[in-house]
Design an enzyme around this catalytic site. Structure first.
Site, PDB file in Angstrom:
ATOM      1  N   HIS A   1      41.556  54.079  42.776  1.00  0.00           N
ATOM      2  CA  HIS A   1      41.484  52.656  42.397  1.00  0.00           C
ATOM      3  C   HIS A   1      40.384  52.479  41.352  1.00  0.00           C
ATOM      4  O   HIS A   1      39.350  53.140  41.409  1.00  0.00           O
ATOM      5  CB  HIS A   1      41.197  51.817  43.640  1.00  0.00           C
ATOM      6  CG  HIS A   1      41.368  50.354  43.404  1.00  0.00           C
ATOM      7  ND1 HIS A   1      40.406  49.597  42.778  1.00  0.00           N
ATOM      8  CD2 HIS A   1      42.403  49.513  43.669  1.00  0.00           C
ATOM      9  CE1 HIS A   1      40.847  48.349  42.687  1.00  0.00           C
ATOM     10  NE2 HIS A   1      42.045  48.272  43.215  1.00  0.00           N
TER      11      HIS A   1
ATOM     12  N   TRP B   1      43.162  45.311  51.104  1.00  0.00           N
ATOM     13  CA  TRP B   1      42.234  44.267  51.577  1.00  0.00           C
ATOM     14  C   TRP B   1      40.822  44.454  51.028  1.00  0.00           C
ATOM     15  O   TRP B   1      39.974  43.589  51.191  1.00  0.00           O
ATOM     16  CB  TRP B   1      42.174  44.276  53.106  1.00  0.00           C
ATOM     17  CG  TRP B   1      43.432  43.830  53.795  1.00  0.00           C
ATOM     18  CD1 TRP B   1      44.664  43.626  53.240  1.00  0.00           C
ATOM     19  CD2 TRP B   1      43.568  43.531  55.184  1.00  0.00           C
ATOM     20  NE1 TRP B   1      45.558  43.225  54.200  1.00  0.00           N
ATOM     21  CE2 TRP B   1      44.917  43.153  55.400  1.00  0.00           C
ATOM     22  CE3 TRP B   1      42.693  43.548  56.277  1.00  0.00           C
ATOM     23  CZ2 TRP B   1      45.397  42.792  56.653  1.00  0.00           C
ATOM     24  CZ3 TRP B   1      43.164  43.198  57.529  1.00  0.00           C
ATOM     25  CH2 TRP B   1      44.509  42.822  57.715  1.00  0.00           C
TER      26      TRP B   1
ATOM     27  N   GLU C   1      47.742  49.754  37.409  1.00  0.00           N
ATOM     28  CA  GLU C   1      46.872  48.597  37.576  1.00  0.00           C
ATOM     29  C   GLU C   1      45.998  48.430  36.335  1.00  0.00           C
ATOM     30  O   GLU C   1      44.928  49.045  36.247  1.00  0.00           O
ATOM     31  CB  GLU C   1      45.982  48.788  38.803  1.00  0.00           C
ATOM     32  CG  GLU C   1      46.742  48.927  40.097  1.00  0.00           C
ATOM     33  CD  GLU C   1      45.931  48.399  41.272  1.00  0.00           C
ATOM     34  OE1 GLU C   1      46.414  47.493  41.943  1.00  0.00           O
ATOM     35  OE2 GLU C   1      44.809  48.880  41.485  1.00  0.00           O
TER      36      GLU C   1
ATOM     37  N   GLY D   1      45.970  42.812  45.750  1.00  0.00           N
ATOM     38  CA  GLY D   1      44.604  42.644  46.233  1.00  0.00           C
ATOM     39  C   GLY D   1      44.437  41.284  46.874  1.00  0.00           C
ATOM     40  O   GLY D   1      44.840  41.059  48.023  1.00  0.00           O
ATOM     41  N   GLY D   2      43.886  40.340  46.116  1.00  0.00           N
ATOM     42  CA  GLY D   2      43.538  39.016  46.649  1.00  0.00           C
ATOM     43  C   GLY D   2      44.645  38.352  47.459  1.00  0.00           C
ATOM     44  O   GLY D   2      44.393  37.849  48.568  1.00  0.00           O
TER      45      GLY D   2
HETATM   46  C1  PEP Z   1      43.846  45.612  43.359  1.00  0.00           C
HETATM   47  O1  PEP Z   1      42.631  45.610  43.450  1.00  0.00           O
HETATM   48  O2  PEP Z   1      44.493  46.634  43.642  1.00  0.00           O
HETATM   49  C2  PEP Z   1      44.499  44.385  42.905  1.00  0.00           C
HETATM   50  C3  PEP Z   1      45.689  44.471  42.411  1.00  0.00           C
HETATM   51  O3  PEP Z   1      43.780  43.217  43.025  1.00  0.00           O
HETATM   52  P1  PEP Z   1      44.262  41.735  42.668  1.00  0.00           P
HETATM   53  O4  PEP Z   1      45.671  41.585  43.192  1.00  0.00           O
HETATM   54  O5  PEP Z   1      43.302  40.846  43.393  1.00  0.00           O
HETATM   55  O6  PEP Z   1      44.195  41.595  41.200  1.00  0.00           O
END
Ligand code: PEP
Length: 250
Positions: free
Chosen positions: A95, A10, A167, A234-235
């Site tokens: 992260h 979040w 990521e 994330g979002g």
């Molecule tokens: C994250 O920050 O771990 C992420 C995957 O963000 P988003 O899904 O918004 O790209």
């Protein structure tokens, strides 16, 4: 069989009451999900209440970070032991936002991993390259270096309690997702890198999540890859319907 995991990060979103509302929505919609472990990582202020609400449900709580010290005079920090005592069982570590804005290095993340493992918290350890590194064809080199640094002196026994998240930084919050082929290629590379350090049993058993603009419309094709075991979201994790739709994509 590797564990399928969908974890929601979040970040710094939701007040206490907004967070409780979202947790309740996720709990209500999560009931039929059996073959995937749901994890939510709300801001620290919500961890204990969210853990209480999610008790006996298929939802675990994670911290978004923890301190690289056990305890003491570190104003504003939250230790692994404190997180554990609040009901979390997982912690997101390394992260890219922590690396970029708070100057976290592989060495700092390595210390945090050790503290989490000592406190029976499962680290979800992030790795991934920035756009310039991918464009310079250095993405494998960068990720291999992160993995070696972050898992320095972590024993095989301890590594059994690790989850990895790939990521690509260029895909986080940008709406630009890695293609299923790019994700699979890197996940396989990460698994091979782990195999070289810990052997094939552990590399075959470690869950590797994909993160970066994962949403209901692309989760299915990402999760269909043999080395993609779920997602760090994330979002889209801020919307209960989207988060559950992603978890339903296996
Ligand atoms: C994250 O920050 O771990 C992420 C995957 O963000 P988003 O899904 O918004 O790209």
């Amino acid at each position: 069989m590797r564990k399928h995991i969908v974890a929601g990060n979040w970040k710094m979103n939701k007040t206490f009451s907004e967070g409780i509302d979202l947790i309740n929505k996720i709990i209500n919609k999560s009931e039929p999900l059996q073959n995937v472990q749901l994890i939510i990582a709300p801001p620290f202020i919500l961890t204990s209440e969210a853990a209480r609400l999610a008790m006996n449900k298929n939802i675990d709580l994670a911290g978004q970070n923890c301190a690289n010290h056990d305890e003491g005079a570190y104003t504003g920090e939250i230790s692994a032991r404190m997180l554990k005592s609040s009901g979390a069982t997982y912690v997101i570590l390394g992260h890219s936002e922590r690396r970029a804005y708070y100057h976290e290095t592989d060495e700092i993340i390595n210390t945090k991993i050790k503290l989490c493992l000592e406190n029976s918290l499962t680290p979800i350890v992030c790795c991934g390259e920035v756009l310039e590194e991918r464009e310079a064809n250095k993405h494998f080199e960068v990720v291999a270096k992160q993995i070696k640094g972050m898992f320095q002196d972590i024993s095989s026994e301890a590594f059994k309690n690790i989850v990895i998240a790939y990521e690509p930084v260029w895909a986080i919050g940008t709406g630009k997702t890695a293609s299923p082929e790019q994700a699979q290629e890197m996940h396989l590379f990460i698994r091979e890198t782990i195999k070289n350090i810990y052997g094939s049993d552990l590399s075959n058993n470690v869950s590797i999540l994909y993160g970066g603009s994962c949403k209901p419309s692309n989760a299915k094709e990402l999760f269909a890859n043999p080395d993609v075991d779920g997602g760090l979201i994330g979002g889209a994790s801020l919307n209960a319907d989207d988060f559950i739709a992603i978890a339903n994509s296996f």
